[in-house]
Design a protein around this motif. Structure first.
Motif, PDB file in Angstrom:
ATOM      1  N   LEU A  57      22.942 -13.017  47.868  1.00  0.00           N
ATOM      2  CA  LEU A  57      23.094 -12.733  46.438  1.00  0.00           C
ATOM      3  C   LEU A  57      21.885 -13.257  45.661  1.00  0.00           C
ATOM      4  N   LEU A  58      21.442 -14.466  45.972  1.00  0.00           N
ATOM      5  CA  LEU A  58      20.284 -15.038  45.279  1.00  0.00           C
ATOM      6  C   LEU A  58      19.026 -14.213  45.524  1.00  0.00           C
ATOM      7  N   LYS A  59      18.860 -13.734  46.742  1.00  0.00           N
ATOM      8  CA  LYS A  59      17.693 -12.906  47.059  1.00  0.00           C
ATOM      9  C   LYS A  59      17.757 -11.569  46.308  1.00  0.00           C
ATOM     10  N   GLN A  60      18.955 -10.977  46.220  1.00  0.00           N
ATOM     11  CA  GLN A  60      19.114  -9.719  45.485  1.00  0.00           C
ATOM     12  C   GLN A  60      18.809  -9.922  44.002  1.00  0.00           C
ATOM     13  N   MET A  61      19.312 -11.017  43.442  1.00  0.00           N
ATOM     14  CA  MET A  61      19.023 -11.320  42.042  1.00  0.00           C
ATOM     15  C   MET A  61      17.525 -11.520  41.853  1.00  0.00           C
ATOM     16  N   GLY A  62      16.914 -12.245  42.767  1.00  0.00           N
ATOM     17  CA  GLY A  62      15.474 -12.484  42.692  1.00  0.00           C
ATOM     18  C   GLY A  62      14.681 -11.195  42.721  1.00  0.00           C
ATOM     19  N   THR A  63      15.108 -10.269  43.551  1.00  0.00           N
ATOM     20  CA  THR A  63      14.442  -8.971  43.629  1.00  0.00           C
ATOM     21  C   THR A  63      14.585  -8.219  42.318  1.00  0.00           C
ATOM     22  N   ARG A  64      15.778  -8.277  41.705  1.00  0.00           N
ATOM     23  CA  ARG A  64      15.973  -7.587  40.431  1.00  0.00           C
ATOM     24  C   ARG A  64      15.111  -8.217  39.326  1.00  0.00           C
ATOM     25  N   ILE A  65      14.994  -9.540  39.318  1.00  0.00           N
ATOM     26  CA  ILE A  65      14.132 -10.211  38.335  1.00  0.00           C
ATOM     27  C   ILE A  65      12.690  -9.772  38.541  1.00  0.00           C
ATOM     28  N   HIS A  66      12.229  -9.834  39.776  1.00  0.00           N
ATOM     29  CA  HIS A  66      10.850  -9.471  40.108  1.00  0.00           C
ATOM     30  C   HIS A  66      10.551  -8.026  39.722  1.00  0.00           C
ATOM     31  N   ASP A  67      11.433  -7.109  40.132  1.00  0.00           N
ATOM     32  CA  ASP A  67      11.196  -5.691  39.871  1.00  0.00           C
ATOM     33  C   ASP A  67      11.167  -5.391  38.373  1.00  0.00           C
ATOM     34  N   ARG A  68      12.104  -5.983  37.635  1.00  0.00           N
ATOM     35  CA  ARG A  68      12.141  -5.740  36.190  1.00  0.00           C
ATOM     36  C   ARG A  68      10.916  -6.359  35.508  1.00  0.00           C
ATOM     37  N   ARG A  69      10.526  -7.544  35.946  1.00  0.00           N
ATOM     38  CA  ARG A  69       9.332  -8.179  35.374  1.00  0.00           C
ATOM     39  C   ARG A  69       8.115  -7.289  35.584  1.00  0.00           C
ATOM     40  N   LYS A  70       7.999  -6.724  36.776  1.00  0.00           N
ATOM     41  CA  LYS A  70       6.873  -5.838  37.069  1.00  0.00           C
ATOM     42  C   LYS A  70       6.948  -4.571  36.219  1.00  0.00           C
ATOM     43  N   GLN A  71       8.157  -4.031  36.025  1.00  0.00           N
ATOM     44  CA  GLN A  71       8.325  -2.852  35.167  1.00  0.00           C
ATOM     45  C   GLN A  71       7.803  -3.123  33.764  1.00  0.00           C
ATOM     46  N   LEU A  72       8.062  -4.328  33.281  1.00  0.00           N
ATOM     47  CA  LEU A  72       7.633  -4.707  31.938  1.00  0.00           C
ATOM     48  C   LEU A  72       6.187  -5.199  31.903  1.00  0.00           C
ATOM     49  N   ARG A  73       5.553  -5.213  33.054  1.00  0.00           N
ATOM     50  CA  ARG A  73       4.153  -5.649  33.199  1.00  0.00           C
ATOM     51  C   ARG A  73       3.944  -7.081  32.692  1.00  0.00           C
ATOM     52  N   LEU A  74       4.871  -7.940  33.095  1.00  0.00           N
ATOM     53  CA  LEU A  74       4.780  -9.357  32.727  1.00  0.00           C
ATOM     54  C   LEU A  74       4.389 -10.177  33.952  1.00  0.00           C
ATOM     55  N   THR A  75       3.613 -11.227  33.737  1.00  0.00           N
ATOM     56  CA  THR A  75       3.358 -12.196  34.794  1.00  0.00           C
ATOM     57  C   THR A  75       4.541 -13.164  34.817  1.00  0.00           C
ATOM     58  N   GLN A  76       4.627 -13.954  35.867  1.00  0.00           N
ATOM     59  CA  GLN A  76       5.674 -14.973  35.912  1.00  0.00           C
ATOM     60  C   GLN A  76       5.524 -15.943  34.746  1.00  0.00           C
ATOM     61  N   GLU A  77       4.297 -16.265  34.404  1.00  0.00           N
ATOM     62  CA  GLU A  77       4.040 -17.187  33.299  1.00  0.00           C
ATOM     63  C   GLU A  77       4.501 -16.594  31.970  1.00  0.00           C
ATOM     64  N   GLU A  78       4.232 -15.306  31.779  1.00  0.00           N
ATOM     65  CA  GLU A  78       4.650 -14.639  30.537  1.00  0.00           C
ATOM     66  C   GLU A  78       6.169 -14.568  30.434  1.00  0.00           C
ATOM     67  N   LEU A  79       6.820 -14.249  31.548  1.00  0.00           N
ATOM     68  CA  LEU A  79       8.283 -14.219  31.540  1.00  0.00           C
ATOM     69  C   LEU A  79       8.831 -15.608  31.254  1.00  0.00           C
ATOM     70  N   ALA A  80       8.264 -16.608  31.881  1.00  0.00           N
ATOM     71  CA  ALA A  80       8.721 -17.984  31.670  1.00  0.00           C
ATOM     72  C   ALA A  80       8.602 -18.364  30.195  1.00  0.00           C
ATOM     73  N   GLU A  81       7.477 -18.034  29.589  1.00  0.00           N
ATOM     74  CA  GLU A  81       7.272 -18.351  28.176  1.00  0.00           C
ATOM     75  C   GLU A  81       8.276 -17.609  27.295  1.00  0.00           C
ATOM     76  N   LYS A  82       8.462 -16.340  27.578  1.00  0.00           N
ATOM     77  CA  LYS A  82       9.380 -15.505  26.803  1.00  0.00           C
ATOM     78  C   LYS A  82      10.832 -16.018  26.926  1.00  0.00           C
TER      79      LYS A  82
END
Length: 112
Positions: free
Chosen positions: A4-29
């Motif tokens: 479940l954690l891996k699936q959630m992680g994949t959804r976070i990663h994929d959506r972040r990439k869709q929005l063209r955000l870096t991990q740092e930008e997502l963290a700040e937001k």
């Protein structure tokens, strides 16, 4: 639980990439540390409930989508709000794109 954690992680990663955000930008937001985002995307550690809400808000997705991978009325409302910002011409153009995409998917289903 680990799956479940891996699936959630994949959804976070994929959506972040869709929005063209870096991990740092997502963290700040989301008001989180980049390490928290990285750990979540890798599915290494469960997120606290308040951090789930922050990430969902920053990624403009429902908690149901993040947790379960299902699209809910909340997701449709978020999309509707975005669509309402389009001009009539932009809306019709997007409608053509969606119709083409759905047509391609239906053809792929028929071929399978």
């Amino acid at each position: 639980m680990e799956n479940l954690l891996k699936q959630m992680g994949t959804r976070i990663h994929d959506r972040r990439k869709q929005l063209r955000l870096t991990q740092e930008e997502l963290a700040e937001k989301a008001g989180l540390t980049p390490q928290t985002v990285s750990t979540a995307e890798l599915g290494k550690k469960a997120l606290r409930p308040e951090n789930i809400i922050r990430i969902c808000s920053a990624l403009e997705i429902s908690t149901d989508y993040l947790l379960l991978g299902t699209v809910t009325n909340e997701d449709y409302i978020l999309m509707s709000e975005k669509l309402s910002q389009l001009s009539p011409q932009e809306y019709r153009y997007l409608e053509e794109i969606v119709n083409s995409y759905v047509g391609v998917l239906k053809n792929k289903e028929k071929e399978s």
